[in-house]
Design a protein around this motif. Structure first.
Motif, PDB file in Angstrom:
ATOM      1  N   ARG A 170       0.832  -1.209   0.000  1.00  0.00           N
ATOM      2  CA  ARG A 170       0.000   0.000   0.000  1.00  0.00           C
ATOM      3  C   ARG A 170       0.863   1.254   0.000  1.00  0.00           C
ATOM      4  NH1 ARG A 170      -2.485   3.672   3.426  1.00  0.00           N
ATOM      5  NH2 ARG A 170      -4.604   4.269   2.796  1.00  0.00           N
ATOM      6  N   GLN A 171       1.904   1.247   0.815  1.00  0.00           N
ATOM      7  CA  GLN A 171       2.791   2.405   0.895  1.00  0.00           C
ATOM      8  C   GLN A 171       3.453   2.691  -0.445  1.00  0.00           C
ATOM      9  OE1 GLN A 171       6.319   1.722   3.218  1.00  0.00           O
ATOM     10  NE2 GLN A 171       6.519   3.883   3.764  1.00  0.00           N
ATOM     11  N   ARG A 172       3.920   1.636  -1.111  1.00  0.00           N
ATOM     12  CA  ARG A 172       4.631   1.830  -2.371  1.00  0.00           C
ATOM     13  C   ARG A 172       3.682   2.228  -3.502  1.00  0.00           C
ATOM     14  NH1 ARG A 172       7.917   3.602   0.097  1.00  0.00           N
ATOM     15  NH2 ARG A 172       8.710   4.226  -1.953  1.00  0.00           N
ATOM     16  N   LEU A 173       2.468   1.701  -3.491  1.00  0.00           N
ATOM     17  CA  LEU A 173       1.511   2.052  -4.539  1.00  0.00           C
ATOM     18  C   LEU A 173       1.003   3.481  -4.404  1.00  0.00           C
ATOM     19  CD1 LEU A 173      -0.472  -1.304  -4.722  1.00  0.00           C
ATOM     20  CD2 LEU A 173       0.996  -0.334  -6.494  1.00  0.00           C
TER      21      LEU A 173
ATOM     22  N   THR B   5       5.102   6.229  -9.273  1.00  0.00           N
ATOM     23  CA  THR B   5       4.145   5.652 -10.229  1.00  0.00           C
ATOM     24  C   THR B   5       4.127   6.467 -11.517  1.00  0.00           C
ATOM     25  OG1 THR B   5       2.295   6.859  -9.219  1.00  0.00           O
ATOM     26  CG2 THR B   5       2.697   4.623  -8.434  1.00  0.00           C
ATOM     27  N   ALA B   6       4.225   7.789 -11.408  1.00  0.00           N
ATOM     28  CA  ALA B   6       4.231   8.638 -12.599  1.00  0.00           C
ATOM     29  C   ALA B   6       5.510   8.430 -13.405  1.00  0.00           C
ATOM     30  CB  ALA B   6       4.100  10.099 -12.196  1.00  0.00           C
TER      31      ALA B   6
ATOM     32  N   ARG C 235       5.242   5.086 -15.209  1.00  0.00           N
ATOM     33  CA  ARG C 235       4.327   5.181 -16.349  1.00  0.00           C
ATOM     34  C   ARG C 235       5.003   5.914 -17.510  1.00  0.00           C
ATOM     35  NH1 ARG C 235       0.698   7.856 -13.977  1.00  0.00           N
ATOM     36  NH2 ARG C 235      -0.229   6.041 -12.968  1.00  0.00           N
ATOM     37  N   GLN C 236       5.758   6.946 -17.201  1.00  0.00           N
ATOM     38  CA  GLN C 236       6.455   7.687 -18.250  1.00  0.00           C
ATOM     39  C   GLN C 236       7.471   6.806 -18.970  1.00  0.00           C
ATOM     40  OE1 GLN C 236       8.908  10.936 -16.819  1.00  0.00           O
ATOM     41  NE2 GLN C 236       8.729  12.035 -18.755  1.00  0.00           N
ATOM     42  N   MET C 237       8.230   6.005 -18.210  1.00  0.00           N
ATOM     43  CA  MET C 237       9.209   5.118 -18.818  1.00  0.00           C
ATOM     44  C   MET C 237       8.525   4.089 -19.718  1.00  0.00           C
ATOM     45  SD  MET C 237      11.903   2.432 -17.077  1.00  0.00           S
ATOM     46  CE  MET C 237      10.617   1.204 -16.754  1.00  0.00           C
ATOM     47  N   VAL C 238       7.466   3.471 -19.217  1.00  0.00           N
ATOM     48  CA  VAL C 238       6.759   2.449 -19.988  1.00  0.00           C
ATOM     49  C   VAL C 238       6.121   3.055 -21.238  1.00  0.00           C
ATOM     50  CG1 VAL C 238       4.801   0.851 -19.950  1.00  0.00           C
ATOM     51  CG2 VAL C 238       6.367   0.958 -17.999  1.00  0.00           C
TER      52      VAL C 238
END
Length: 284
Positions: A254-257, A263-264, A267-270
């Motif tokens: 939960r902490q990491r999510l 997360t941003a 998402r940018q890398m992917v």
């Protein structure tokens, strides 16, 4: 490998590694159609009058075929020059593949082992398999595998495992999203990316990607293993029950999510890798 496992301060005396690598030239059915390269003893029953499988088997031939197929994906993520630098760090890819799989399976033996977790129904706290807890266990095994790599391998071979592992985890994720819109490794690539950020490691990606020195990569391997040991393995062992251990893992997840910046960035890398793939590979 088992000697290294038994020397580890988190080993609880229960699980050891049983694995062999093989060149396999003939397959049929799911052995041929599925991308899995690990064939487990527990999944097969010997025909009457024949011996059981002596160990889990890594299909090296299939792994190499998949590695070659994913080269455009790795180039999309890391740039052609970045991929070339990564391949130089990896060197003998056959050896890196086998070492990485042995180390990963050994990592499952450390701490609250995967064998004990399956016995305790750790991964099915509500009666159904939890993809989140499974993903966390896979990353935990990866991290302890990196820790063992630093002990049992020469530095150059340990770095080869790490770089191969990074390309594999993120490459499979981007390939799956590109071809089928699914994430084969689920949450694992994000959790890995997050741990790299916590370790202060900038993952090279994009057209101008530059890989750091071997010394920096070795330091990152140590940091990743320490982070996961402190955040996951230690709390699991201290929890006192399978349910409490699952809650400890859930708290970490939960902490990491909720780490919005990471997360941003992930998402940018992917998305950058996916954008590069469109003129290169057809969408299936």
């Amino acid at each position: 490998m088992n000697s290294a496992i038994e020397r580890h301060n988190r080993w609880q005396g229960h699980m050891r590694c049983s694995l062999r690598a093989a060149d396999i030239w003939l397959r049929s059915g799911q052995f041929e159609t599925r991308p899995d390269i690990l064939y487990k003893m527990s999944h097969f029953r010997a025909s009457e009058g024949t011996p059981p499988m002596p160990a889990n088997i890594v299909d090296l031939t299939k792994a190499l075929r998949l590695w070659e197929r994913r080269q455009p994906v790795y180039a999309a993520l890391f740039g052609f020059e970045g991929l070339e630098a990564a391949l130089h760090l990896i060197g003998n890819v056959d050896q890196a593949i086998v070492n990485e799989y042995f180390l990963h399976e050994a990592g499952h033996c450390i701490g609250y082992s995967v064998e004990e977790k399956i016995r305790d129904n750790f991964f099915t706290p509500g009666g159904e398999p939890s993809p989140l807890l499974i993903a966390l266990e896979e990353l935990r095994a990866d991290a302890h595998g990196l820790q063992l790599a630093l002990e049992v391998l020469e530095p150059a071979d340990a770095v080869a495992v790490f770089v191969y592992y990074l390309l594999q985890r993120f490459g499979v994720h981007v390939e799956g999203l590109h071809e089928t819109g699914t994430a084969p490794y689920g949450l694992i690539p994000y959790l890995l990316f997050d741990a790299l950020q916590v370790a202060g490691f900038y993952l090279p990606h994009g057209a101008s990607a530059q890989w750091p020195t071997r010394e920096v990569l070795l330091t990152c391997m140590r940091d990743i293993s320490t982070i996961m040991d402190d955040a996951v393995t230690g709390p699991e062992l201290m929890a006192g029950s399978p349910v409490a251990a699952a809650f400890a893992g859930g708290s970490y997840l939960r902490q990491r999510l909720l780490e919005e910046r990471h997360t941003a960035m992930f998402r940018q890398m992917v998305d950058g890798g996916l954008a590069e793939l469109h003129p290169t590979l057809p969408t299936q």
